[in-house]
Design an enzyme around this catalytic site. Sequence first.
Site, PDB file in Angstrom:
ATOM      1  N   ASP A 224       0.875  -1.164   0.000  1.00  0.00           N
ATOM      2  CA  ASP A 224       0.000   0.000   0.000  1.00  0.00           C
ATOM      3  C   ASP A 224       0.918   1.221   0.000  1.00  0.00           C
ATOM      4  OD1 ASP A 224      -2.061   1.800   0.045  1.00  0.00           O
ATOM      5  OD2 ASP A 224      -3.170   0.810   1.643  1.00  0.00           O
ATOM      6  N   TRP A 225       0.386   2.351  -0.397  1.00  0.00           N
ATOM      7  CA  TRP A 225       1.217   3.536  -0.631  1.00  0.00           C
ATOM      8  C   TRP A 225       1.892   3.994   0.674  1.00  0.00           C
ATOM      9  CZ3 TRP A 225       0.055   1.393  -4.697  1.00  0.00           C
ATOM     10  CH2 TRP A 225       0.187   1.946  -5.967  1.00  0.00           C
TER      11      TRP A 225
END
Length: 831
Positions: A224-225
């Site tokens: 995930d970012w």
Amino acid sequence: MTQEEIARLLDKLDPRQKVRLLTGATTWRTADEPAVGLRPMTMSDGPAGVRGESWDERNTSALLPSASAVGAMWDEDLAERLGALLAVEAKAKGVDVVLAPTLNLHRSPLGGRHFECYSEDPELTARTGAALIRGIQAHGVAATAKHYVANDSETDRLTVSVDLDERTLREVYLLPFEAAVRAARVRVVMCGYNAVNGTTLAESPLLARPLKEEWGFDGVLVSDWGAVRSTVPTALAALDLAMPGPESPWDNRLGRAIEDGRVPMAAVDEKVTRLLRLAGRVGALHRSAPTDPAPSPGPVVEPEEPGALLRRAVAAGCVLLGNRGVLPLDPASLTSLAVIGAQAADPRVQGGGSAGVHPRHVSTPLGAFRETLAPTVRVVHAPGPALGAPPFLGGPGCHDPRDGRPGTLLRVLAADGAELYAGHRESGRQIEPPLPPGAHTVEISARLLPAAGGTWTFGVGGFGRMSLTVDGTPLVDGVFPRETDDPAVVHVNPPSQYGEIALTAGRPALVVARRELAEETGRAILVTAAPPRPDRATALAEAVDAARSADAAVVFVGTTQDSESEGHDRTTLALPGDQDALVRAVIAAQPRTVVVVNSGGPVEMPWRTDAPAVLLAWFPGQEAGTGLADVLFGAAEPGGRLPTTWPAILADAPVSATRPVDGVLRYAEGPHIGHRAWLREHRAPAYWFGHGLGYTTWGYESASVTPSTEMADEETAFTVSVRLRNTGGRRGREVVQVYLARPGSAVERPVRWLAGYASVEAAPGETVTAAVRVPHRALHHWSPRERGWLTEPGTYEVHAGPSAGRLPLVASVEIRSTGDGRFLGERFPGH
Ligand code: BGC
């Protein structure tokens, strides 16, 4: 691409080139590598529409109904068509990887991303998610199953450890991901920010096993970012790609870790191999086929015209919770219709956070009702009391001060005030303003012609130094430090600071908001302008008058922009503001009232038993108006069935806590979430999982079981044939649900669990048979001791009906050895 071809490419790269590929080149792109003919691959959110590379209002997207609405469709064919639409959008925007679907579960009704997930049920989530993935990938675009795993709420989401037992993890939270990999061959999986049982997912052994080693996932595991927060432990885990870039802990620190032997080259080669495989699949390698569509088990669904498909999807997802003969409203029986509530003119079409897009257009219910009913029916709108969230600057009466066009002016200034960029915009919400070299301050301004005089409230959202003036009077001026690392808050929805000022109707006022750019405070600037609130009592009286003097009323209620969003969980299910009072007053004034609920997840409806009809519209996407007009005026049946049990009040919900204690959120309820929890605790919700009415009625007549030995299909344990009759006056579709129970089981089990479903259609008076496949999977339980799936032999109860709370038909099935050793005490090895 063959393994040999990939190996040949890998051989051409030196360690530095390989490491470079493992971190994004930008926020949304992977790195290129000319030495192997690799171009960058573009990734984009998300579940409700494909935004593309820029978060800019001029870059618009087809907007789907929220995932909770898609879950409510119980319709894999339609989910696949919506996936195909995402693929078409992706291709048009040069996107290779769509960051959808979200396969987390509705564990708590408070979950901030509830709207972005399909259901409380692993089976419904698995089937819907796999269908969407098939639809996306059949067109050569990669889908992303996210967020692996147990990432079901938002509070402290970057650090929380979700602690749960192995059986629950396997049977409930991993199940949709397993289907994504095994049934739909998803090409990308995203790991969550959270930890499971103490280990953050980016470093977790769960990435290797079961995902890659048992299920055979051969695609790319992306973070995930910002979820990669260490170098060696994440590199040693089975994570393949750190996003976003260009900075990440996998920069030259990873190079050094390889040199000194802390990370073996083989681990890096494995990651690069997967990246090259993905590149081959999406056509990002020279000489690779333009795209390599994923093998589809059935015929490929061809994309349809977006408007028509999305309009159909609204009706298919709408759930009719109750109806005392009010719906559908026959236009021929009306001369006037009162349409009440702010959402009628300004519906909430999507939830907040990274899934947000700028819709290509929005059909409003008010506009669509007027169009459908013109010229014979007079449609009167009364907005009712104002709702909490102030609208973004840019509505009626707002003009670009430079060229006078409707909208705002966006400017980017240097430290000395010199203008580096100036451009016209539609609104005061700018998530990614351009940043030319030397950019120091972002400014949004507008000349506002107030329609109403009185006290206006203005706001500016962001972090760091901000100011807001109206005609030179400062309303906000200060430094507002960033108080979270959460990217959904920092980059998409930062908090606002407000100030008030008295304005005169018709006298223009110049609004100027500024935000200084600083390290790690993001780029977003959000400017809001709220007119004076009409007096509550007057607004209520207007709504009541409108309702009383019309032949029927449709009243819209829902959550506001702030309440349902990524980045935080809700704290209440109550409708904000005076909406309950509004509904009560309208119901009292007009016996033909339909309440339309515009929310992504459950809300409390204390008036629900008094309401003549309640229709749940979710966040319906861009065709909100046309789709709802179809349902309300009878052109289409409301097709949805609840994908999640709705409590009457929050306190009734057996599982609701989302707040970690000492950093830990324990899933103490084990596999008993959703309807399973309500059944176990003998509690009655407001509406059961699976509930939803159409415009006809059904009689459930009989259920019988056909064992698998008579079936060709490998995956199916048995089929339940459910006979039902359309007992109403119009053609309709029914979703027939089959649940299993295993009284006296040697292992702990849910009271009942969803094992399969199928939909049927029939004309009035017609009898049809739904053939509901029950897969072997529905009989399995995970054995931590054996580390495998087991089937317990014996008698299973088979319940069939229209919801988890109404199952009029019961049959049973004996699970024993069929002679080929498939059932009896069989251990289905997990690898
Ligand atoms: C979200 C992801 C999203 C990513 C990129 C994260 O904050 O959790 O769902 O895909 O941002 O926008």
